[in-house]
Design a protein around this motif. Structure first.
Motif, PDB file in Angstrom:
ATOM      1  N   THR A 174      -0.536 -40.048  25.819  1.00 47.31           N
ATOM      2  CA  THR A 174      -0.751 -41.119  24.850  1.00 47.31           C
ATOM      3  C   THR A 174      -1.925 -42.006  25.249  1.00 47.31           C
ATOM      4  N   GLY A 175      -2.640 -41.614  26.315  1.00 46.66           N
ATOM      5  CA  GLY A 175      -3.802 -42.381  26.737  1.00 46.66           C
ATOM      6  C   GLY A 175      -3.449 -43.601  27.553  1.00 46.66           C
ATOM      7  N   HIS A 176      -2.518 -43.431  28.519  1.00 53.94           N
ATOM      8  CA  HIS A 176      -2.066 -44.574  29.310  1.00 53.94           C
ATOM      9  C   HIS A 176      -2.150 -44.313  30.813  1.00 53.94           C
ATOM     10  N   ALA A 177      -3.129 -43.498  31.225  1.00 59.01           N
ATOM     11  CA  ALA A 177      -3.303 -43.204  32.652  1.00 59.01           C
ATOM     12  C   ALA A 177      -3.873 -44.398  33.395  1.00 59.01           C
ATOM     13  N   LEU A 178      -3.423 -44.564  34.635  1.00 60.32           N
ATOM     14  CA  LEU A 178      -4.004 -45.533  35.562  1.00 60.32           C
ATOM     15  C   LEU A 178      -5.168 -44.866  36.302  1.00 60.32           C
ATOM     16  N   GLY A 203      10.489 -50.281  31.916  1.00 62.37           N
ATOM     17  CA  GLY A 203      11.062 -49.382  30.939  1.00 62.37           C
ATOM     18  C   GLY A 203      10.178 -48.391  30.232  1.00 62.37           C
ATOM     19  N   PHE A 204       8.856 -48.645  30.120  1.00 64.23           N
ATOM     20  CA  PHE A 204       8.047 -47.876  29.179  1.00 64.23           C
ATOM     21  C   PHE A 204       7.176 -46.805  29.832  1.00 64.23           C
ATOM     22  N   LYS A 229      12.566 -46.309  21.021  1.00 70.02           N
ATOM     23  CA  LYS A 229      11.897 -45.309  20.189  1.00 70.02           C
ATOM     24  C   LYS A 229      10.881 -44.446  20.915  1.00 70.02           C
ATOM     25  N   GLY A 230      10.054 -45.020  21.813  1.00 64.29           N
ATOM     26  CA  GLY A 230       8.949 -44.244  22.361  1.00 64.29           C
ATOM     27  C   GLY A 230       8.668 -44.523  23.821  1.00 64.29           C
ATOM     28  N   MET A 231       7.717 -43.768  24.364  1.00 63.59           N
ATOM     29  CA  MET A 231       7.365 -43.833  25.783  1.00 63.59           C
ATOM     30  C   MET A 231       5.872 -43.533  25.902  1.00 63.59           C
ATOM     31  N   CYS A 232       5.232 -44.016  26.969  1.00 65.77           N
ATOM     32  CA  CYS A 232       3.817 -43.714  27.159  1.00 65.77           C
ATOM     33  C   CYS A 232       3.632 -42.655  28.252  1.00 65.77           C
ATOM     34  N   TYR A 233       2.543 -41.885  28.131  1.00 61.50           N
ATOM     35  CA  TYR A 233       2.294 -40.742  29.009  1.00 61.50           C
ATOM     36  C   TYR A 233       0.832 -40.693  29.435  1.00 61.50           C
TER      37      TYR A 233
END
Length: 439
Positions: free
Chosen positions: A317-321, A239-240, A300-304
């Motif tokens: 948002t600082g969530h790169a692989l 989901g996120f 409410k939110g999502m990561c990018y």
């Protein structure tokens, strides 16, 4: 470990030597040590040290990625990345490398973990085995420690470095037909209390000799921390992810602002919280942001990451692989907000139900409904009259995590790390078990 300045020097030389328009070097090094035991005996000590450079280059939108775990061959990896990029088609998703931003520093390095040798690990395992012998049980499991460092350098000026430690204890005890398990995890050696874990597992393992056979169906459940962590991990996976969200593959797609779970559920990602396993920046060197995905039950939110953020005209948002991954951004520092109860109180408030210590072999059944299926393992107990009455033969569950969390009636005050996720225990008023096993 390789000194920080040497790491930056190696990475910077590769960036300077690159003929590409943009170049990124991700460096990682780990020193991992493991002591494994079974049948009340240590049978394996393992130590592994590894360093790797992952290099991404771009000629316009033509991307190449290569890696090497030999420092001497790092230049060859750069040449390979460039060769790959030159013969590749243009990537429509590439948004360029991120610009510099200074990540906040966070302490999560413990010298006691870094210095923990085989004798020290054996001493802690002995405490577990002694407890197992005291109750006539057989213990198995592993105690591991790790020191690591990561760094990111790119041609736009990003220069980030972080080091951390991690310790983890897994214990299983069996006696007759009874069994139980516990896990402890943290970045400090003091986070591991093997005596307390062993006492808890021993108490559960000897609750009864032969597990009862009960019928599948819907039951109130008290979920211990490890089982909650499994369900939270699947919510994050399904989901996120900002890429999946905008491609309408997430159960959150089109539902932002809507209520998805019960009001007790607040799920977030925080890479700077020392209560977890902090990571101040992602694999692109972008500082991690605290992101709330579900707040009091509401989406409410999502990561990018950089690429998805550019496509959706927002900020990473600082969530790169790691470079080359195509899955999209992923939260790696998940937390579920605590409540004000305890496992003991939740059991006491349950006239009849099940106490679930751990889930095993869980898989996705229906992604858009967050339905997950799997089995209980090493610790399923029948609750009767507010007390643990007997062990139960393992059951298969098939359950929407969202629907289960919609029935969450209490959460524990204390939280524990399980699989890197910081979670409380939870009571759900309804949880569906779809089958049973023979053991």
């Amino acid at each position: 470990m390789i000194p920080k300045n040497t790491v930056f020097d190696l990475a910077s030389k590769l960036v300077d030597a690159s003929p590409a328009d943009e170049t990124e070097v991700f460096f990682s090094e780990s020193d991992s040590r493991l002591t494994r035991f079974a049948n009340n005996t240590i049978h394996q000590n393992v130590s592994l040290t590894n360093a790797q450079m992952l290099i991404r280059v771009a000629f316009g939108r033509k991307i190449g990625v290569a890696s090497s775990n030999s420092i001497e061959n790092a230049k060859r990896a750069l040449d390979e990345a460039c060769a790959i990029a030159r013969v590749s088609g243009e990537s429509a998703d590439y948004a360029g490398l991120p610009s510099p931003a200074r990540p906040k520093s966070v302490k999560c390095f413990d010298d006691a973990v870094a210095d923990c040798d085989p004798a020290a690990r054996a001493s802690r395992v002995k405490n577990v085995v002694d407890e197992a012998k005291r109750v006539g049980a057989t213990a198995a499991g592993a105690f591991s420690t790790e020191s690591s460092q990561t760094a990111v350098v790119n041609s736009k000026g990003v220069k980030a470095w972080h080091r951390g430690t991690e310790a983890e204890l897994n214990v299983v005890m069996m006696k007759g037909g009874g069994s139980a398990t516990a896990n402890q995890q943290g970045w400090k050696l003091s986070d591991i209390d093997e005596r307390a874990a062993a006492r808890l597992v021993a108490e559960r393992a000897v609750t009864g000799d032969k597990p009862r056979d009960i019928e599948p169906g819907d039951y109130p459940v008290v979920l211990d921390h490890a089982s909650v962590a499994v369900l939270v991990r699947f919510l994050a996976y399904l989901g996120f992810n900002g890429k999946a969200y905008h491609e309408k593959r997430s159960f959150m797609s089109g539902k932002m602002g809507e209520k998805l779970t019960g009001g007790l559920i607040t799920l977030l990602d925080d890479g700077l919280d020392p209560a977890g396993l902090p990571r101040p920046f992602d694999f692109e060197g972008v500082p991690k942001q605290r992101v709330v995905f579900i707040e009091k039950g509401v989406a409410k939110g999502m990561c990018y990451d950089t690429a998805v953020a550019a496509a959706e005209k927002t900020k990473s948002t600082g969530h790169a692989l790691p470079a080359g991954a195509t899955f999209g951004p992923v939260p790696l520092n998940l937390q579920l907000a605590p409540g004000d109860s305890s496992i003991e109180k939740m059991i006491a408030s349950t006239p009849k139900g099940l106490y679930v210590c751990n889930f095993h072999y869980a898989n996705v059944a229906e992604p858009m409904k967050a339905v997950v299926t799997g089995m209980t393992r090493f610790g399923l107990f029948l609750i009767e009259g507010g007390k643990i009455a007997a062990p139960v033969k393992n059951l298969r569950f098939t359950q929407s995590v969202l629907e289960a969390f919609a029935t969450a009636s209490s959460l524990t005050r204390n939280r524990r790390l399980a699989g890197g996720i910081l979670v409380p225990g939870m009571k759900c008023e309804s949880f569906h078990f779809s089958g049973k096993t023979e053991f």
